[in-house]
Design a protein around this motif. Structure first.
Motif, mmCIF file in Angstrom:
data_model
loop_
_atom_site.group_PDB
_atom_site.id
_atom_site.type_symbol
_atom_site.label_atom_id
_atom_site.label_comp_id
_atom_site.label_asym_id
_atom_site.label_seq_id
_atom_site.Cartn_x
_atom_site.Cartn_y
_atom_site.Cartn_z
ATOM 1 N N UNK A 153 8.175 6.413 2.280
ATOM 2 C CA UNK A 153 6.900 6.197 2.970
ATOM 3 C C UNK A 153 5.766 6.902 2.230
ATOM 4 N N UNK A 154 6.029 8.117 1.760
ATOM 5 C CA UNK A 154 4.998 8.853 1.005
ATOM 6 C C UNK A 154 4.612 8.093 -0.262
ATOM 7 N N UNK A 155 5.611 7.503 -0.946
ATOM 8 C CA UNK A 155 5.306 6.723 -2.148
ATOM 9 C C UNK A 155 4.508 5.475 -1.806
ATOM 10 N N UNK A 156 4.907 4.774 -0.757
ATOM 11 C CA UNK A 156 4.165 3.571 -0.371
ATOM 12 C C UNK A 156 2.750 3.908 0.095
ATOM 13 N N UNK A 157 2.557 5.100 0.649
ATOM 14 C CA UNK A 157 1.205 5.528 1.019
ATOM 15 C C UNK A 157 0.290 5.512 -0.199
ATOM 16 N N UNK A 158 0.807 6.000 -1.323
ATOM 17 C CA UNK A 158 0.009 6.031 -2.556
ATOM 18 C C UNK A 158 -0.266 4.613 -3.041
ATOM 19 N N UNK A 159 0.776 3.770 -3.018
ATOM 20 C CA UNK A 159 0.612 2.386 -3.467
ATOM 21 C C UNK A 159 -0.458 1.678 -2.643
ATOM 22 N N UNK A 160 -0.408 1.846 -1.332
ATOM 23 C CA UNK A 160 -1.336 1.137 -0.449
ATOM 24 C C UNK A 160 -2.733 1.742 -0.447
ATOM 25 N N UNK A 161 -2.816 3.031 -0.792
ATOM 26 C CA UNK A 161 -4.148 3.629 -0.939
ATOM 27 C C UNK A 161 -4.881 2.973 -2.104
ATOM 28 N N UNK A 162 -4.130 2.627 -3.146
ATOM 29 C CA UNK A 162 -4.731 1.962 -4.307
ATOM 30 C C UNK A 162 -4.949 0.479 -4.094
ATOM 31 N N UNK A 163 -4.074 -0.143 -3.293
ATOM 32 C CA UNK A 163 -4.190 -1.583 -3.043
ATOM 33 C C UNK A 163 -3.749 -1.890 -1.618
#
Length: 410
Positions: free
Chosen positions: A210-220
């Motif tokens: 979830x923490x990794x996907x947070x970064x991905x979705x913050x960018x896109x």
């Protein structure tokens, strides 16, 4: 830099040499800022002043590639190579364009040529590695990415790509190490975060994913796959309510995705949002009529939301295979078969993966909930919570959630 170059370019007394160099530098500046049309215009003006300079065409070919205009990129790369057959960047740019057009044979030949001309250029090895991976030559891809890293230990993209290749070979330990290395160099790299999240989900590290996907979705924020996968991570940790907003976002971006809608219908059912689940199951049944169990779930969700339309269940299941699951259970709901008759039919089916006991327990429990007999339903739901696994993951989670709601209601 761009403003200073513009002053020189627009100055009436500037020489051709001064204007040419200013155009080149401004084009590079615009390219680095992502202003591709401006970069192309400047490289075009530079080429007009330097028509026999191979690197001008090579630079504009790179811009064409960024703008997905691959035929133009190939034409400029051809011109650059004709002017200077030893110009490796011309071969590199043409290889990228050929690959994007699906001409992998020519792309591979050009990458090989670029590497022979300039073996110390890490980007050519990285490019050829990406092509090899597309061609399912995973070992060759790893070799190229490893060489790119040897040549440039700060090439975070090569680390991330090698991690992805190693993950494709199920070498998750080394894949994870590569993603970590990429993120040490470039902490915001979404490709590495995405790859690491996939491995973390696989390993049960849902919070890490979830923490990794947070970064991905913050960018896109419009990354549909990241929303779906983060929703899966929330569900895997038992936070079904947390999964629903991600599935909502994914369906807002891609409304016609039946898999995501089906997943959201399950999450809403587990959470006791039966009206919402019924709406989603209705859409799923319409778009994927082969999902026969969805027809029963649609009825259960509607009935549990107070809209008991047994006629719809009869219409939806009229052509159901009478010799296979879930017909015996549907027949119980329709009043066409007793529980005892259903159990006898189920024994003859010999369903695999323990879904027989799971399905019997869960859907009999739901049948009794629809009939407003929660005390009679509890033993069946308790059994489903214990025996459901594998393909019965949804039934297990829904049974456990129902048991919690019944306990809270006492």
């Amino acid at each position: 830099m761009i403003a200073g170059c513009s002053d020189i370019i627009d100055r009436p007394g500037a020489t051709d040499a001064e204007r040419s160099e200013a155009l080149r530098l401004r084009a590079i500046g615009n390219f680095e800022l992502g202003h591709m049309e401006a970069a192309r215009a400047d490289f075009t003006a530079f080429i007009a002043l330097n028509p026999d300079f191979a690197k001008g065409y090579g630079a504009r070919a790179m811009v064409h590639n960024r703008l997905d205009e691959f035929d133009l990129a190939i034409a400029d790369a051809n011109k650059a190579i004709a002017l200077d057959p030893t110009y490796s960047s011309g071969f590199g740019s043409r290889a990228s364009a050929y690959e994007s057009k699906g001409d992998f044979v020519r792309a591979r030949a050009d990458y090989d040529k670029a590497i022979r001309l300039q073996p110390g250029n890490s980007s050519y090895h990285r490019g050829r590695g990406m092509l090899r991976k597309r061609l399912a030559d995973i070992d060759g891809a790893i070799a190229d990415f490893s060489e790119a890293i040897r040549l440039d230990p700060k090439d975070y993209a090569a680390f991330a790509l090698r991690g992805n290749s190693r993950a494709a070979k199920k070498d998750y330990e080394r894949a994870l190490a590569d993603y970590d290395a990429a993120l040490q160099i470039e902490p915001g790299d979404s490709y590495a975060h995405r790859g690491r999240a996939d491995i973390r989900i696989r390993r049960g590290d849902n919070d890490g994913a979830i923490a990794d996907f947070d970064v991905v979705l913050a960018g896109n924020p419009n990354d549909v796959g990241a929303h779906v996968d983060r929703g899966i991570a929330f569900a895997r940790k038992g936070d079904f309510a947390g999964a629903i907003p991600d599935l909502d976002a994914a369906l807002k971006l891609r409304p016609d995705d039946p898999d995501t809608r089906n997943r959201r219908s399950h999450m809403n059912f587990i959470e006791g949002h039966f009206a919402e689940a019924a709406a989603d199951f209705g859409d799923v049944v319409e778009k994927t009529p082969e999902y026969e169990l969805g027809k029963l779930l649609r009825y259960i969700a509607r009935a549990r939301s107070g809209d008991n339309d047994i006629g719809e269940l009869k219409r939806n299941t009229d052509k159901l295979d009478r010799k296979g699951w879930p017909w015996p259970m549907v027949a119980v709901y329709l009043g066409q078969m007793s529980r005892e008759e259903m159990l006898a039919k189920m024994k003859n089916m010999r369903l695999e993966d323990d879904f027989g006991p799971c399905g019997v327990s869960f859907y009999l429990g739901q049948y009794l909930m629809v009939k407003h007999k929660p005390q009679e339903a509890l033993p069946y739901l308790k059994q489903a919570a214990e025996v459901c696994r594998g393909d019965g993951e949804f039934e297990r989670d829904a049974a456990r959630a129902e048991l919690r709601r019944q306990q809270a209601a006492r």
